[in-house]
Every structure is written in C-alpha cells, then in structure tokens.
Design a protein around this motif. Structure first.
Motif, PDB file in Angstrom:
ATOM      1  N   GLY A 127      -1.364  16.202  -3.527  1.00 25.68           N
ATOM      2  CA  GLY A 127      -0.359  15.953  -4.539  1.00 25.68           C
ATOM      3  C   GLY A 127      -0.698  16.510  -5.899  1.00 25.68           C
ATOM      4  O   GLY A 127       0.187  16.994  -6.623  1.00 25.68           O
TER       5      GLY A 127
ATOM      6  N   THR B  36      -0.532  12.021   6.199  1.00 29.46           N
ATOM      7  CA  THR B  36      -1.787  11.277   6.180  1.00 29.46           C
ATOM      8  C   THR B  36      -2.749  11.730   7.277  1.00 29.46           C
ATOM      9  O   THR B  36      -3.862  11.225   7.367  1.00 29.46           O
ATOM     10  CB  THR B  36      -1.524   9.769   6.320  1.00 29.46           C
ATOM     11  OG1 THR B  36      -0.705   9.548   7.476  1.00 29.46           O
ATOM     12  CG2 THR B  36      -0.803   9.242   5.093  1.00 29.46           C
TER      13      THR B  36
ATOM     14  N   ASP C 249       3.538   4.751  -6.801  1.00 24.16           N
ATOM     15  CA  ASP C 249       4.639   5.549  -7.343  1.00 24.16           C
ATOM     16  C   ASP C 249       5.560   4.717  -8.219  1.00 24.16           C
ATOM     17  O   ASP C 249       6.226   5.247  -9.117  1.00 24.16           O
ATOM     18  CB  ASP C 249       5.428   6.232  -6.218  1.00 24.16           C
ATOM     19  CG  ASP C 249       6.083   5.258  -5.249  1.00 24.16           C
ATOM     20  OD1 ASP C 249       5.485   4.200  -4.969  1.00 24.16           O
ATOM     21  OD2 ASP C 249       7.174   5.570  -4.745  1.00 24.16           O
TER      22      ASP C 249
ATOM     23  N   GLY D 100       9.735  13.793  -0.407  1.00 27.15           N
ATOM     24  CA  GLY D 100       8.880  14.839   0.126  1.00 27.15           C
ATOM     25  C   GLY D 100       9.589  16.165   0.304  1.00 27.15           C
ATOM     26  O   GLY D 100       9.051  17.226  -0.010  1.00 27.15           O
TER      27      GLY D 100
ATOM     28  N   ASP E 218       5.435  12.276   5.438  1.00 26.07           N
ATOM     29  CA  ASP E 218       4.954  11.056   6.089  1.00 26.07           C
ATOM     30  C   ASP E 218       6.120  10.384   6.812  1.00 26.07           C
ATOM     31  O   ASP E 218       7.218  10.930   6.886  1.00 26.07           O
ATOM     32  CB  ASP E 218       4.282  10.114   5.090  1.00 26.07           C
ATOM     33  CG  ASP E 218       5.253   9.526   4.079  1.00 26.07           C
ATOM     34  OD1 ASP E 218       6.326  10.127   3.862  1.00 26.07           O
ATOM     35  OD2 ASP E 218       4.947   8.465   3.490  1.00 26.07           O
TER      36      ASP E 218
ATOM     37  N   SER F 181       6.355   3.205   5.751  1.00 25.92           N
ATOM     38  CA  SER F 181       5.883   4.470   5.206  1.00 25.92           C
ATOM     39  C   SER F 181       4.872   5.150   6.119  1.00 25.92           C
ATOM     40  O   SER F 181       5.176   5.510   7.247  1.00 25.92           O
ATOM     41  CB  SER F 181       5.309   4.230   3.811  1.00 25.92           C
ATOM     42  OG  SER F 181       5.003   5.429   3.152  1.00 25.92           O
ATOM     43  N   HIS F 182       3.632   5.293   5.641  1.00 26.89           N
ATOM     44  CA  HIS F 182       2.608   6.034   6.389  1.00 26.89           C
ATOM     45  C   HIS F 182       1.794   5.141   7.327  1.00 26.89           C
ATOM     46  O   HIS F 182       0.865   5.628   7.978  1.00 26.89           O
ATOM     47  CB  HIS F 182       1.661   6.725   5.399  1.00 26.89           C
ATOM     48  CG  HIS F 182       0.991   5.764   4.456  1.00 26.89           C
ATOM     49  ND1 HIS F 182       1.620   5.285   3.333  1.00 26.89           N
ATOM     50  CD2 HIS F 182      -0.235   5.193   4.475  1.00 26.89           C
ATOM     51  CE1 HIS F 182       0.803   4.468   2.693  1.00 26.89           C
ATOM     52  NE2 HIS F 182      -0.331   4.389   3.372  1.00 26.89           N
TER      53      HIS F 182
ATOM     54  N   ASP G 232       8.803  10.328   2.008  1.00 21.93           N
ATOM     55  CA  ASP G 232       8.678  10.380   0.547  1.00 21.93           C
ATOM     56  C   ASP G 232       7.337  10.930   0.079  1.00 21.93           C
ATOM     57  O   ASP G 232       7.073  11.010  -1.119  1.00 21.93           O
ATOM     58  CB  ASP G 232       8.933   9.003  -0.078  1.00 21.93           C
ATOM     59  CG  ASP G 232       7.891   7.958   0.312  1.00 21.93           C
ATOM     60  OD1 ASP G 232       6.997   8.260   1.125  1.00 21.93           O
ATOM     61  OD2 ASP G 232       7.991   6.816  -0.190  1.00 21.93           O
ATOM     62  N   ARG G 233       6.494  11.343   1.017  1.00 20.05           N
ATOM     63  CA  ARG G 233       5.164  11.850   0.670  1.00 20.05           C
ATOM     64  C   ARG G 233       5.019  13.269   1.200  1.00 20.05           C
ATOM     65  O   ARG G 233       5.545  13.608   2.259  1.00 20.05           O
ATOM     66  CB  ARG G 233       4.089  10.937   1.267  1.00 20.05           C
ATOM     67  CG  ARG G 233       2.679  11.281   0.856  1.00 20.05           C
ATOM     68  CD  ARG G 233       1.680  10.343   1.475  1.00 20.05           C
ATOM     69  NE  ARG G 233       1.790   8.980   0.985  1.00 20.05           N
ATOM     70  CZ  ARG G 233       0.800   8.091   1.019  1.00 20.05           C
ATOM     71  NH1 ARG G 233      -0.356   8.423   1.556  1.00 20.05           N
ATOM     72  NH2 ARG G 233       0.968   6.885   0.561  1.00 20.05           N
TER      73      ARG G 233
ATOM     74  N   SER H 299      -1.984  11.417  -3.529  1.00 20.62           N
ATOM     75  CA  SER H 299      -1.638  11.082  -2.142  1.00 20.62           C
ATOM     76  C   SER H 299      -0.382  11.792  -1.667  1.00 20.62           C
ATOM     77  O   SER H 299      -0.059  11.754  -0.481  1.00 20.62           O
ATOM     78  CB  SER H 299      -1.449   9.570  -1.999  1.00 20.62           C
ATOM     79  OG  SER H 299      -0.378   9.131  -2.817  1.00 20.62           O
ATOM     80  N   GLY H 300       0.344  12.428  -2.584  1.00 23.92           N
ATOM     81  CA  GLY H 300       1.518  13.207  -2.190  1.00 23.92           C
ATOM     82  C   GLY H 300       2.849  12.629  -2.600  1.00 23.92           C
ATOM     83  O   GLY H 300       3.889  13.218  -2.299  1.00 23.92           O
ATOM     84  N   HIS H 301       2.854  11.487  -3.283  1.00 25.32           N
ATOM     85  CA  HIS H 301       4.102  10.983  -3.857  1.00 25.32           C
ATOM     86  C   HIS H 301       4.379  11.777  -5.133  1.00 25.32           C
ATOM     87  O   HIS H 301       3.648  11.651  -6.113  1.00 25.32           O
ATOM     88  CB  HIS H 301       3.997   9.492  -4.207  1.00 25.32           C
ATOM     89  CG  HIS H 301       4.053   8.595  -3.032  1.00 25.32           C
ATOM     90  ND1 HIS H 301       3.039   7.711  -2.723  1.00 25.32           N
ATOM     91  CD2 HIS H 301       4.990   8.424  -2.077  1.00 25.32           C
ATOM     92  CE1 HIS H 301       3.357   7.041  -1.626  1.00 25.32           C
ATOM     93  NE2 HIS H 301       4.534   7.465  -1.214  1.00 25.32           N
TER      94      HIS H 301
END
Length: 451
Positions: free
Chosen positions: A265, A226, A313, A346, A247, A108-109, A251-252, A332-334
């Motif tokens: 988010g 991020t 998430d 995302g 990210d 992920s990030h 997914d973010r 966090s953006g999820h």
C-alpha cells in the motif's frame, strides 16, 4: 462510552459464536432498523427507510443475510438485496440510489469461518459514532415487531454488479485505456470475482485471473491481497505486465510487477501521489503509524505534507476529512482516493495506479525508483494479560535509548494488539542490523518485565 459490539469496522467474529449468530444478527437488523425509523420520522415524516444489503462469498452469508433481512423488515424497513458484491460497491450503490443505509456481510481478509456486519451511511461513509452507539443502546432493549401494515418489504437489485462496474470505469481517465496490457488478476475467491475481471477487460486489457471460483469456503485461502505469493508466481508464469490482488471484500489492494516483485500500500500510494503531484492536485497524504518512514520522506520530497493516523482505514478517512485532503491509506493495501470514492476501494485504487503509470509512461518499478524503504523489525511479544507498559520505567528507558540512537533517521512504535494479548514492538531505521538489535533489545525488556 465503551462499545460493546462495534469495533473499528463493524461487528465481527467467528460464525456460530457470539455475536455472529443468527439470533443476534436478527436483533442487530431490528435495532438498526428502529434507529433508522426514529431518524426518518424526524426528517422525512412517514416515508419508509430503505437499506441495501450486500455480502461476500462466505457460505455463512446466506444465513446472516436472511437474519438481517428479517430484522429490518420487523422494524418496518424496506430491504434491497444486492447479492455478492465488494464492500465499496455497497457504499457506492447506497449513495447512488439515495438509500438510507448500506450493510455489508463480510469479514474482509479473514478465513471463511469468520464473518461480520458493517454499515455505511446514506453518503457512502462509515456510520457516525453516535449512530453506532444508538444501535448498541437499542440492542439492549427487547425485540419487537411492527404492525403487519408497517412491515418492511424486500426486493433484489438485478443490475447491482453492472452499475458498480460502470462506476469503477468512470474513475479512469477518458483519454487513456489499457489496450496492449496483460493483467494478472487475483480476486481472492471473494466478492469481486465476477466484477474485477470485467472492469479491466472492458477498459481494454487482456485479463487472466486466479481466485475467481468461490465455493463458500475458499475465500482468501492462499490467494488474494493477504496471500500474494500465488499472484507473484502467476505473473511470472504467464508473462503478464503486472498483477493486481484484491482481498475477500474488494477494498484492499496489492500489485505485482512483471518480475514478480510485490508492491504494498505504501508503494502504490506513492505512485498515485506522484501522479496527483504532476497534475497539481496533491494537497497532502495521510498514512498510519505503520507507514514506512521512507514513504513519509518520499511524500515530503514531493513537496506535500504527510500526517499519520491510527491504524485502520476508519481513522485514515477521519483524518482526510479533518484535513480536507483526498489521498491516504495503509501499507496493508487500504487506499482511499476521496476524489474518486467515499471509501477505500481496491479496484478503483488499482485504476488510479494504472492511470498514473499510463500518464508518466512508466512501469511500477520505474515509478517507485525514488522510493527508499527503511528496514523495519516487528516483534510480537505475547503477554499473560494486558499490561501498562507506558508506566514501566525499564521499558520506557529502553525505548528512549533506542530513539536516541536512531535520531531523526528512525523511530520506535509500541502498540498493543486490539484483538490479542500481544504487545507489538516495531523499530525502523536506515541500518537493518541496528534496527533488528534495538527491536530485540526492547522486546527482551518487555518479556522480562511482563511475561
């Protein structure tokens, strides 16, 4: 039962260190394959199960992909290789192609030297707990090999990206397009580098992009959701209407307005919620323990119920399913839009924000005008070891005193980090100075008692 390998989002760690080693990932593929085969024999007779493997742009993805492929084949499972595609693309393709399991090789990030393995069910959802526990149990056994006649085969999906691009576009209303909009896009040098620009361009936007030249080592490096400072400046320098940051595995989401202001988010969830409320389809919203109290108040002002899930998430999704709601996410953006996809995405989340802005004829700033964030102060207290702070009289007294001062216009959240010996002290309220003083006071008591 205590998990040995699986966390809240699969198996993750530093490459070359257990469990992210080629020998372990080989055995992980075999163990997951054996669990799959046992499940198949009960439901589909002798039909061979098939899994889809996707990955992000980390250099270690080549090694781990080969190990997983070999493990699944040894277990008698066919493999379809999708190459570098976003995590939510794997969830979609697994469901669309009627496969048994989707596997994503991504951290992920995280930086490039980390990696991980996460799984989706045939419905494009995170694996049920009982399946993950069955895989862990199989990992404790010896690795074997199916007879030659029963070994799995591997093939490559040449149109994986194209299929997912069309799916993303299908979630944007037919009556709208993005013509006349200049979008600055940050792909984090990750899995969406060859997909996200095409989605927004094919919907009519002028797209300018950064973070779309992955080399195996620069994923999430000073770019992406991020590290949004680069996009904020890029939007201003290029006079873009707004910016979209993803990210490493796509997914973010974070967004930036024309003035370079960042929208996290919570703010983006609010924009989507406003749009759904206007259409009469907002049943409720799920946030997390970290969602801003001002965001909660704003959702409730829309006339919609709001509940908090644990951070992650996975827990947001579980709560959405339990409530029968469709919208939730993390600051966090999820962001999860269950009326559009089975998991956080995302690109699709950005399209839902853009659709709401188009329908309301508003900018990001205008759409968030009624959203007042409460000041927050987060203090990370590093401990010598994990501690039972809940049973400490002085700590609980300090928390109680802070909660009494804040009343209904604030809150205190204390939680232990899941990966480090840290106790996170968060205080939130209407007055920034009071919030900071209370957070520091609680943290000081924790340090005095445990450090």
């Amino acid at each position: 039962m205590t998990r040995k390998y699986f966390g809240t989002d699969g198996v993750r760690g530093r490459v070359g260190e257990a469990p992210i080693t080629p020998d372990f990932v080989l055995k992980l593929g075999y163990a997951a394959g054996r669990v799959l085969c046992e499940g198949q024999s009960a439901t589909r007779g002798h039909q061979r199960p098939t899994v889809l493997i996707g990955k992000d742009t980390r250099v270690s993805g080549y090694m781990l992909e080969a190990a997983l492929e070999a493990g699944f084949a040894a277990a008698g499972v066919d493999v379809m290789l999708a190459g570098p595609i976003p995590t939510p693309a794997v969830a979609y393709l697994t469901r669309a192609l009627r496969l048994d399991v989707g596997v994503v090789i991504s951290a992920s990030h995280n930086p490039y030297y980390d990696n991980g393995i996460k799984f989706f069910s045939g419905r494009g959802e995170k694996l049920p707990d009982e399946v993950e526990l069955a895989i862990e149990a199989a990992l404790d056994g010896e690795m074997g090999c199916a007879e030659s006649a029963n070994l799995g085969r591997a093939s490559r999906i040449d149109d994986a990206a194209g299929r997912y691009i069309e799916f993303c576009k299908s979630t944007f209303p037919n009556e709208f397009d993005l013509r006349g909009m200049k979008i600055a896009l940050d792909c984090a040098n990750g899995a969406a580098y060859h997909i996200a620009p095409r989605v927004f361009h094919e919907l009519g936007a002028e797209v300018i992009a950064i973070g779309r030249e992955p080399n195996g080592f620069n994923i999430n490096d000073k770019v992406g959701a991020t590290a949004p400072a680069a996009l904020c400046q890029f939007v201003i320098d290029n006079s873009a209407d707004l910016g979209i940051a993803l990210d490493g595995d796509g997914d973010r989401l974070m967004m930036v307005d024309a003035a370079g202001e960042l929208y996290d988010g919570d703010k983006l969830l609010y924009v989507i919620a406003r749009g759904q409320k206007a259409q009469g389809r907002l049943a409720g919203v799920v946030g997390t323990l970290m969602s801003n109290l001002g965001f909660q108040r704003a959702i409730e002002a829309l006339g919609a119920p709001f509940v908090r899930a644990k951070v992650g998430d996975r827990y947001v999704l579980e709560t959405l399913i339990e409530k029968g709601w469709k919208l939730g996410g993390e600051n966090s953006g999820h962001i999860i839009c269950l009326d559009r996809h089975s998991t956080g995405d995302g690109i699709i989340s950005a399209l839902q924000v853009l659709a709401a802005l188009r329908e309301q004829k508003k900018t990001l700033k205008e759409a968030c005008a009624d959203l007042e964030f409460y000041p927050q102060k987060l203090v990370n207290v590093r401990m010598a070891s994990r501690c039972d702070w809940q049973s400490n009289a002085k700590v609980t007294a300090a928390i109680g005193q802070a909660e009494a001062e804040l009343g209904e216009l604030g809150r205190v959240l204390i939680r232990a980090s899941g990966t480090e010996p840290l106790l996170r002290v968060m205080v939130e309220g209407r007055e920034a100075a009071r919030v900071e003083a209370l957070a520091d006071a609680i943290a000081a008591v924790v340090r005095a008692e445990f450090c």
